[in-house]
Design an enzyme around this catalytic site. Structure first.
Site, PDB file in Angstrom:
ATOM      1  CB  CYS A 144      89.416  64.994  24.895  1.00 34.73           C
ATOM      2  SG  CYS A 144      89.153  66.623  24.179  1.00 34.73           S
TER       3      CYS A 144
ATOM      4  CG  HIS B 284      86.695  64.782  27.909  1.00 39.99           C
ATOM      5  ND1 HIS B 284      87.421  65.847  28.373  1.00 39.99           N
ATOM      6  CD2 HIS B 284      86.313  65.099  26.643  1.00 39.99           C
ATOM      7  CE1 HIS B 284      87.489  66.763  27.419  1.00 39.99           C
ATOM      8  NE2 HIS B 284      86.824  66.335  26.361  1.00 39.99           N
TER       9      HIS B 284
ATOM     10  CG  ASN C   6      86.514  70.053  26.093  1.00 39.76           C
ATOM     11  OD1 ASN C   6      87.535  69.672  26.670  1.00 39.76           O
ATOM     12  ND2 ASN C   6      86.061  69.476  24.991  1.00 39.76           N
TER      13      ASN C   6
HETATM   14  O1  UT7 Z   1      86.224  66.855  23.681  1.00 42.13           O
HETATM   15  C1  UT7 Z   1      85.958  66.517  22.363  1.00 42.13           C
HETATM   16  C2  UT7 Z   1      85.789  67.820  21.694  1.00 42.13           C
HETATM   17  N1  UT7 Z   1      84.582  68.184  21.126  1.00 42.13           N
HETATM   18  C3  UT7 Z   1      83.335  67.724  21.374  1.00 42.13           C
HETATM   19  O2  UT7 Z   1      83.033  66.856  22.112  1.00 42.13           O
HETATM   20  C4  UT7 Z   1      82.290  68.452  20.599  1.00 42.13           C
HETATM   21  C5  UT7 Z   1      81.157  67.578  20.159  1.00 42.13           C
HETATM   22  N2  UT7 Z   1      80.209  68.363  19.421  1.00 42.13           N
HETATM   23  C6  UT7 Z   1      79.396  69.249  20.021  1.00 42.13           C
HETATM   24  O3  UT7 Z   1      79.412  69.407  21.218  1.00 42.13           O
HETATM   25  C7  UT7 Z   1      78.405  69.998  19.159  1.00 42.13           C
HETATM   26  O4  UT7 Z   1      78.476  69.496  17.843  1.00 42.13           O
HETATM   27  C8  UT7 Z   1      78.648  71.531  19.153  1.00 42.13           C
HETATM   28  C9  UT7 Z   1      78.348  72.124  20.527  1.00 42.13           C
HETATM   29  C10 UT7 Z   1      80.085  71.850  18.768  1.00 42.13           C
HETATM   30  C11 UT7 Z   1      77.742  72.191  18.146  1.00 42.13           C
HETATM   31  O5  UT7 Z   1      76.392  71.924  18.465  1.00 42.13           O
HETATM   32  P1  UT7 Z   1      75.375  71.416  17.378  1.00 42.13           P
HETATM   33  O6  UT7 Z   1      74.077  71.303  18.040  1.00 42.13           O
HETATM   34  O7  UT7 Z   1      75.961  70.184  16.762  1.00 42.13           O
HETATM   35  O8  UT7 Z   1      75.336  72.624  16.353  1.00 42.13           O
HETATM   36  P2  UT7 Z   1      75.694  72.637  14.798  1.00 42.13           P
HETATM   37  O9  UT7 Z   1      77.177  72.606  14.597  1.00 42.13           O
HETATM   38  O10 UT7 Z   1      74.871  71.601  14.101  1.00 42.13           O
HETATM   39  O11 UT7 Z   1      75.187  74.056  14.392  1.00 42.13           O
HETATM   40  C12 UT7 Z   1      73.809  74.409  14.488  1.00 42.13           C
HETATM   41  C13 UT7 Z   1      73.667  75.893  14.187  1.00 42.13           C
HETATM   42  C14 UT7 Z   1      74.378  76.331  12.913  1.00 42.13           C
HETATM   43  O12 UT7 Z   1      73.598  77.324  12.288  1.00 42.13           O
HETATM   44  P3  UT7 Z   1      72.632  76.979  11.060  1.00 42.13           P
HETATM   45  O13 UT7 Z   1      73.547  76.439   9.988  1.00 42.13           O
HETATM   46  O14 UT7 Z   1      71.672  75.961  11.565  1.00 42.13           O
HETATM   47  O15 UT7 Z   1      72.010  78.294  10.727  1.00 42.13           O
HETATM   48  C15 UT7 Z   1      75.642  76.960  13.426  1.00 42.13           C
HETATM   49  O16 UT7 Z   1      76.158  77.959  12.561  1.00 42.13           O
HETATM   50  O17 UT7 Z   1      74.235  76.669  15.250  1.00 42.13           O
HETATM   51  C16 UT7 Z   1      75.192  77.587  14.709  1.00 42.13           C
HETATM   52  N3  UT7 Z   1      76.257  77.776  15.687  1.00 42.13           N
HETATM   53  C17 UT7 Z   1      76.211  78.707  16.645  1.00 42.13           C
HETATM   54  N4  UT7 Z   1      75.303  79.653  16.951  1.00 42.13           N
HETATM   55  C18 UT7 Z   1      75.553  80.450  17.994  1.00 42.13           C
HETATM   56  C19 UT7 Z   1      77.407  77.060  15.831  1.00 42.13           C
HETATM   57  N5  UT7 Z   1      78.113  77.531  16.867  1.00 42.13           N
HETATM   58  C20 UT7 Z   1      77.389  78.550  17.391  1.00 42.13           C
HETATM   59  C21 UT7 Z   1      77.615  79.424  18.483  1.00 42.13           C
HETATM   60  N6  UT7 Z   1      76.657  80.348  18.750  1.00 42.13           N
HETATM   61  N7  UT7 Z   1      78.697  79.359  19.267  1.00 42.13           N
END
Ligand code: UT7
Length: 333
Positions: free
Chosen positions: A114, A260, A290
């Protein structure tokens, strides 16, 4: 003293729009979850037979060159950032160079994820400042949609990424009031596996590619989203402040920040940290997701099209991504 100046910007995104609702056909997710956690409403996926990594980069480059009033013959070097190249090797820069009819001119393929575009910009800037080259084409292009796992198992990464390309033409100038002021690059390999694709690679015993790898998911993007998020919000601020203080400026001097496009929540956090107004930060993640190395040049080209880049403005580019890498560029437009 020689500096470099951005004299043309261009971008290309595929026509194929994939909404959050479209994703629910492949995985358990919802428009509400994706918008709330990332800000993304839709992204573009390449159309097989029409778009390739290098064809998108070529389209973006042609637009940037046309806007600069130049032709491919005027370009001395291509610096091309991508983590999703057409071939394993040689890199996509070779394919774009062939398409642009620039045989014999040097091309450099870099990855840097990125942060790829800011790294590429920095490399081109050093070439120009040293006097080695006068005109450089800097590109970021990605086809992420064929790498992500679109099943529920891959939903934490699949919903984020999109495809597209952006390009900038840099040229030597002696004008210190309209140029790239400085670039700042960082990396920390301690976090290499917090966001990575393992295969195909030479880390394996035996052949680099096997049938088993597909079943093991070695080709999928693996991301520790929470770790990436936590580091991103710290590093973005650090590297922006580094660029400002290197030039004797503070956050209130910034006219426009082009971060980014990782997550709207990251972008909003950085905006508030810097004390910037909403209209001082470019966000297009809602429409494109992204696009990794392409996100900054696409956003920059859009900002230019919208008339948001005004003569003499202080513009800051900032990136964070896999590696981890983080980088910034401060530009007097
Ligand atoms: O360019 C650099 C690349 N990446 C980034 O910058 C990404 C940085 N990270 C993020 O943007 C966030 O961590 C994410 C958007 C990837 C995830 O968001 P989050 O608020 O950190 O969610 P999480 O991973 O803590 O997951 C929370 C819940 C989980 O369920 P439980 O365990 O609480 O029941 C996940 O299984 O959300 C669930 N989950 C989803 N639900 C619906 C994860 N992905 C999804 C999804 N749809 N796509």
């Amino acid at each position: 003293m020689t500096h470099s100046r951005i004299i043309g910007l261009g971008y290309y995104v595929p026509n194929n729009i994939v909404t959050n609702n479209d994703l629910t056909e492949w995985m358990e997710t919802s428009d509400e979850w994706i918008q709330e956690r990332t800000g993304i409403k839709e992204r573009r996926y390449f159309e097989f037979g029409k778009d390739t990594n290098y064809s998108m980069a070529t389209a973006a480059s042609r637009q940037a060159l046309e806007r600069a009033g130049l032709t491919p013959d005027d370009v001395d070097v291509i610096v091309y950032a991508t983590i999703t190249p057409d071939y394993f090797f040689p890199g996509s820069a070779f394919l774009m160079q062939r398409e642009l009819g620039m045989a014999g001119k040097p091309v450099i393929d870099i990855r840097q994820q990125c942060s790829g575009f800011v790294y590429a910009l920095s490399i081109a800037d050093q070439f120009i400042k040293s006097g080695m080259y006068k005109t450089a084409l800097v590109v970021g292009s990605e086809i992420q949609s064929s790498w992500i796992d679109k099943s529920t198992a891959g939903r934490n990464t699949a919903v984020i990424f999109g495809d597209g390309a952006g390009a900038a033409v840099l040229q030597a100038t002696s004008d210190p009031e309209h140029c790239i002021l400085s670039t700042h690059l960082h990396a920390d390999g301690n976090f290499a596996e917090d966001l990575y694709v393992r295969d195909p690679g030479s880390s394996r015993a035996g052949r680099a590619v096997t049938k088993e790898m597909v079943e093991e998911g070695g080709f999928n993007v693996i991301m520790n989203g929470n770790a990436v998020f936590k580091h991103a919000i710290v590093r973005f601020g650090e590297v922006i402040n580094e660029a400002l203080s290197a030039n004797g400026y503070s956050p209130e001097d910034i006219n426009l920040l082009v971060p980014h496009q990782a997550n709207i929540r990251i972008s909003d956090y950085v905006r508030q940290q810097m004390g910037l107004a909403e209209n001082q930060v470019i966000n297009n993640i809602q429409r494109f997701g992204n696009t990794t190395a392409a996100s900054i040049p696409i956003a920059l080209a859009e900002a230019w099209e919208m008339g948001k880049l005004k003569d003499g403005d202080l513009l800051c580019l900032a990136a964070f991504g896999s590696g981890f890498t983080w980088a910034s560029a401060l530009i007097r437009w």
